[in-house]
Design a protein around this motif. Structure first.
Motif, mmCIF file in Angstrom:
data_model
loop_
_atom_site.group_PDB
_atom_site.id
_atom_site.type_symbol
_atom_site.label_atom_id
_atom_site.label_comp_id
_atom_site.label_asym_id
_atom_site.label_seq_id
_atom_site.Cartn_x
_atom_site.Cartn_y
_atom_site.Cartn_z
ATOM 1 N N GLN A 139 0.819 -1.200 0.000
ATOM 2 C CA GLN A 139 0.000 0.000 0.000
ATOM 3 C C GLN A 139 0.862 1.263 0.000
ATOM 4 O O GLN A 139 0.450 2.309 -0.518
ATOM 5 C CB GLN A 139 -0.935 -0.004 1.212
ATOM 6 C CG GLN A 139 -1.947 -1.144 1.230
ATOM 7 C CD GLN A 139 -2.983 -1.038 0.125
ATOM 8 O OE1 GLN A 139 -3.154 0.033 -0.474
ATOM 9 N NE2 GLN A 139 -3.673 -2.129 -0.145
ATOM 10 N N GLN A 263 1.003 4.224 5.122
ATOM 11 C CA GLN A 263 0.594 2.849 4.837
ATOM 12 C C GLN A 263 1.424 1.814 5.589
ATOM 13 O O GLN A 263 0.873 0.894 6.190
ATOM 14 C CB GLN A 263 0.667 2.573 3.327
ATOM 15 C CG GLN A 263 -0.336 3.344 2.503
ATOM 16 C CD GLN A 263 -1.768 2.941 2.819
ATOM 17 O OE1 GLN A 263 -2.027 1.975 3.500
ATOM 18 N NE2 GLN A 263 -2.704 3.715 2.320
ATOM 19 N N THR A 319 -6.102 -0.302 4.478
ATOM 20 C CA THR A 319 -5.054 -1.281 4.770
ATOM 21 C C THR A 319 -5.411 -2.120 5.986
ATOM 22 O O THR A 319 -5.277 -3.349 5.985
ATOM 23 C CB THR A 319 -3.714 -0.558 5.006
ATOM 24 O OG1 THR A 319 -3.319 0.097 3.797
ATOM 25 C CG2 THR A 319 -2.619 -1.538 5.412
#
Length: 393
Positions: A139, A263, A319
């Motif tokens: 991500q 992320q 995520t």
């Protein structure tokens, strides 16, 4: 699940291919929105256009497990890349609003296969004890693509001779070339060896996944609104205020920078911290982002601050939900579980620009701030109602 070297190389290749796809999308999305605004299209219609790809993906996700079962995940993924190239070529060769809506739907059909396929492959093949960090790294790459893409028009404009305009068609053909590169990256036997689990009927398994984890689906929806649903429409609003193409699209770039920064930390937290606490803090930070946006008409720099927080927290929410569903659907259909999260996220990506366009057109910044604040509060409420107990595998 396999952890051997060929499978690892395949995962990195598929991740790189999808990162290239996101880079192309992040270049094109705000450019198309700004181009429509300069053609005199109103904010509501621009919001509708920005909604189409996410609405199409959300519509297709329920049937993707069946498509994967028939074609195979990798073949469907590569077919999606071909549809993306055709969509971008269509944008470059036409200029009517209706035609662009059709090309948007075509590209989104391919995106459904690319997106669901990548998430399912990662969830099934990544080592369980490091799944959060692996997902976070992937991500992070997507966040970097989201950050770089909207900044490219401004950088390219700076490189051109003074007075020479940057034409939209150049960017569209460049994005098509990036899609073609993604096809090359994902070719070869290493990617072909990857597998994803699937059990049960496609529609029934997705429906069961949606019913089993409604809280995670709602949080994924909120992540979709903030990360995927606000970049293009906010860039168009900046253009409406008199910003140049490069400056307006840089607002979406700030959103991508935020997504890039947070992320991997979000993935690390998914491996170490109680998820309900992390979701609650994320909701509180979203409220701060809404406050920044509400003050932006007085302090223009706050547009970029708000966009940064939208990307950072919205991306982290997605995520975290994807990592949780990978753990909680172990031994069941990974494709169905990831499809449920993608359904929530894409629904948010579809609703975000549509509602935001309407709010900005009818109520301005106060109306936009009000509905985003309500969504942030809902994330906090859902987090508080999550059951206590073990959060890690």
């Amino acid at each position: 699940m396999s952890s051997d070297a060929p499978v690892g190389r395949g995962l990195w290749r598929i991740g790189a291919g999808t990162t290239l796809v996101v880079l192309a999308f992040s270049v094109v999305n705000p450019v198309l929105a700004v181009t429509l605004q300069r053609r005199g299209v109103n904010a509501g219609a621009i919001g509708l256009f920005a909604m189409l790809p996410f609405l199409t993906v959300a519509t297709m996700i329920p049937v993707m497990p069946r498509v994967f079962a028939r074609l195979g995940v990798i073949r469907a993924y590569r077919g999606g890349l071909v549809l993306g190239v055709l969509s971008l070529a269509g944008y470059a060769l036409t200029d009517s609003y209706l035609a662009w809506c059709c090309w948007s739907v075509l590209g989104a059909l391919g995106a459904a296969a690319e997106w669901n396929g990548t998430e399912a492959l990662i969830a099934f093949n990544a080592p369980p004890t490091r799944r959060g960090r692996f997902t976070g790294m992937y991500q992070t790459a997507l966040g970097a693509a989201l950050a770089v893409g909207p900044l490219l028009p401004g950088a390219l404009q700076w490189l051109l001779p003074a007075g020479q305009p940057l034409h939209t068609v150049w960017l569209l053909w460049g994005a098509a070339a990036i899609y073609a590169l993604a096809l090359g990256v994902t070719a070869g036997p290493a990617v072909g060896r990857l597998r994803a689990s699937h059990t049960g009927g496609s529609r029934d398994s997705l429906r069961a996944a949606l019913r089993a984890r409604p809280a995670l689906v709602w949080i994924a929806f909120a992540g979709g609104v903030f990360e995927a649903g606000l970049g293009g429409i906010t860039a168009a609003y900046g253009s409406q205020l008199g910003m140049s193409l490069g400056v307006a699209t840089s607002i979406a770039g700030a959103l991508g920078v935020g997504s890039f920064v947070l992320q991997y930390p979000a993935g690390w937290l998914a491996d170490h911290a109680p998820v309900r606490r992390v979701f609650g803090v994320a909701g509180a930070l979203l409220l701060l982002s809404v406050l920044a946006f509400g003050l932006a008409p007085r302090v223009a720099a706050l547009f970029w601050v708000a966009a940064f927080l939208w990307g950072a927290i919205g991306g982290a929410l997605y995520t975290l939900t994807m990592v949780r569903v990978a753990h909680e659907f172990t031994g069941r259909s990974t494709i169905a579980g990831t499809a449920a999260m993608i359904t929530g996220y894409t629904a948010g990506g579809a609703v975000g620009p549509a509602v935001s366009g309407l709010m900005l057109e009818r109520c301005g910044v106060p109306g936009q701030s009000l509905w985003l604040a309500a969504l942030a509060v809902s994330v906090i409420a859902v987090a508080l109602r999550m059951r206590a107990g073990p959060e890690r595998p």
